[in-house]
Write an enzyme that holds these catalytic residues in place. Structure first.
Site, PDB file in Angstrom:
ATOM      1  N   LYS A  34       0.787  -1.018  -0.035  1.00 21.63           N
ATOM      2  CA  LYS A  34       0.210  -0.071   0.137  1.00 21.63           C
ATOM      3  C   LYS A  34       0.903   1.197   0.096  1.00 21.63           C
ATOM      4  CE  LYS A  34      -0.474  -0.045   5.078  1.00 21.63           C
ATOM      5  NZ  LYS A  34      -1.189   0.258   6.029  1.00 21.63           N
ATOM      6  N   TYR A 254      17.476  29.630   7.712  1.00 29.35           N
ATOM      7  CA  TYR A 254      16.102  30.254   8.142  1.00 29.35           C
ATOM      8  C   TYR A 254      16.164  30.306   9.627  1.00 29.35           C
ATOM      9  CZ  TYR A 254      13.822  30.302   3.517  1.00 29.35           C
ATOM     10  OH  TYR A 254      13.607  30.403   2.183  1.00 29.35           O
TER      11      TYR A 254
HETATM   12  C1  LIG Z   1      -3.749  -4.504   8.370  1.00 29.15           C
HETATM   13  C2  LIG Z   1      -2.421  -4.346   8.160  1.00 29.15           C
HETATM   14  N1  LIG Z   1      -1.451  -5.304   8.236  1.00 29.15           N
HETATM   15  C3  LIG Z   1      -0.293  -5.487   7.813  1.00 29.15           C
HETATM   16  C4  LIG Z   1       0.392  -3.970   7.840  1.00 29.15           C
HETATM   17  C5  LIG Z   1       2.022  -4.142   7.634  1.00 29.15           C
HETATM   18  O1  LIG Z   1       2.592  -3.620   8.867  1.00 29.15           O
HETATM   19  P1  LIG Z   1       4.151  -3.305   8.951  1.00 29.15           P
HETATM   20  O2  LIG Z   1       4.502  -2.483   7.987  1.00 29.15           O
HETATM   21  O3  LIG Z   1       4.188  -2.934  10.492  1.00 29.15           O
HETATM   22  O4  LIG Z   1       4.947  -4.693   8.960  1.00 29.15           O
HETATM   23  C6  LIG Z   1      -0.277  -3.051   7.841  1.00 29.15           C
HETATM   24  C7  LIG Z   1       0.611  -1.766   7.827  1.00 29.15           C
HETATM   25  O5  LIG Z   1       0.049  -0.526   8.388  1.00 29.15           O
HETATM   26  C8  LIG Z   1      -1.749  -3.083   8.270  1.00 29.15           C
HETATM   27  O6  LIG Z   1      -2.503  -1.985   8.291  1.00 29.15           O
END
Ligand SMILES: Cc1ncc(COP(=O)(O)O)c(C=O)c1O
Length: 359
Positions: A34, A254
């Protein structure tokens, strides 16, 4: 060309995926891609992993469509499920696995007329209180969905809130709540994110969900990637575009907040907060030049930042500067800014070109 690039080592991503699988022998794993693969480029990461990964996981239908184009056959999980009931049709067309995290989503599924049944992951709120059903609600929906025509597999998932802090009591409670539902017949179960893949074998279940570890950042505040057997995937590299001498007592940048305590050499570097380097990085945050670490001097500007190279006389105009990567860990920069590697990686902006190495 502006001298700034995010180099993504796809061989490192493959190594890290294999490391996740090695932690849970016999388990399958959804590679979490994602947010444009945590800023690394979903198309390239999915292409690099598609012969290796059992599946992928994303946060929206838009992300799913992008991944589906790269991986026509892969299992592809929509982690938060459908946001509107009319998205189920598209989810079926894309042959997705969908999370179902509440009553409205479950009812929307039951009401949908689909071209094919979906693999459903009932999401338990095991204690994070962000998404998911109560144990009683989940039992109820299990009974109502198990023979529904819209459902192919009926699976169970949940997510940890505090797994990054080893030994946190909530993790144990969440695991117990999850295990408390395993008398129900589920096809598959999934609970573990990176931290628990690396540190809590009891949570591995059937499908792992590695995210941050794929990209070589540590899910733990107190453990370095190297200790965990994972390799940083992204290196953010800029160059020195100007050098000047400043006298003791002169300020830099800055706000004039950094004041030279001695005659100093200051290098101006082609990276700023509009590229995703955090403006909150304080003076002293390390960058690497010629294999040595030197400190940030003064506030990060939109397109530039300054570093004190007084102790590195060989450094000069045109030298490469690693903002993070193998020499300066992203977790170290994140800690200096009071944030986590996840945020820095996902905030590298569009104007930074990505260059890919390997696999
Ligand atoms: C439902 C879910 N599963 C798995 C993950 C993966 O988590 P990580 O990046 O901590 O391995 C996420 C990440 O936010 C998530 O929202």
């Amino acid at each position: 060309m502006r001298p700034l690039v995010a180099t993504v080592d796809l061989a490192a991503v493959r190594h890290n995926y294999s490391r996740a699988k090695q932690c849970g022998p016999g388990r399958k794993a959804f590679a979490v891609v994602k947010a444009d693969a945590y800023g690394h480029g979903a198309r390239e990461v999915v292409t690099a992993l598609r012969d290796l990964a059992d599946g992928f996981a994303v946060a929206s239908l838009e992300e799913a469509a992008e991944v589906r184009a790269m991986a026509p056959e892969a299992r592809l999980l929509l982690l938060e499920g459908c946001f509107e009931a009319d998205e189920y049709g598209m989810a079926a067309q894309l042959a997705l696995d969908v999370a179902v995290q509440g009553d409205a989503q479950a009812q929307g599924l039951l009401d949908a007329r689909l071209s094919r049944p979906l693999n459903v992951w009932l999401k338990l709120d095991s204690g994070m209180h962000r998404l998911g059903m109560s144990p009683a609600g989940l039992r109820d929906w299990h009974a109502r969905l198990k023979d529904a025509e819209q459902v192919a597999e009926l699976n169970l998932m949940s997510h940890f809130a505090c797994a990054d802090e080893r030994g946190h009591p909530l993790t144990e409670t969440q695991l117990e709540n999850f295990v408390g539902l395993l008398d129900l017949p589920f096809e598959h179960r999934s609970l573990a994110n990176s931290a628990t893949i690396l540190g809590l074998p009891q949570a591995h279940m059937d499908w792992l969900r590695p995210g941050i570890m794929l990209y070589g950042a540590s899910p733990f505040a107190d453990l370095e990637p190297k200790t965990l057997g994972i390799e940083p995937a992204m290196t953010l590299t800029a160059r020195i575009i100007a050098v000047r001498e400043v006298s003791a007592g002169e300020s830099v940048g800055y706000g004039g907040g950094w004041v030279a305590q001695r005659p100093s050499r200051i290098a101006t570097v082609s990276c700023g907060y509009a590229d995703g380097y955090p403006r909150t990085a304080p003076s002293g945050t390390p960058v690497a030049i010629r294999g040595l670490r030197v400190p940030l001097a003064g506030r990060v500007s939109m397109d530039m930042l300054a570093v004190d190279i007084t102790d590195l006389p060989a450094a000069g105009l045109g030298d490469e500067v690693e903002l993070w990567g193998r020499q300066v860990g992203i977790d170290e920069v994140a800690r200096a800014c009071g944030t986590i590697g996840y945020e820095l990686l996902t905030k590298v902006t569009k104007r930074v070109p990505r260059r890919y190495l390997g696999p």
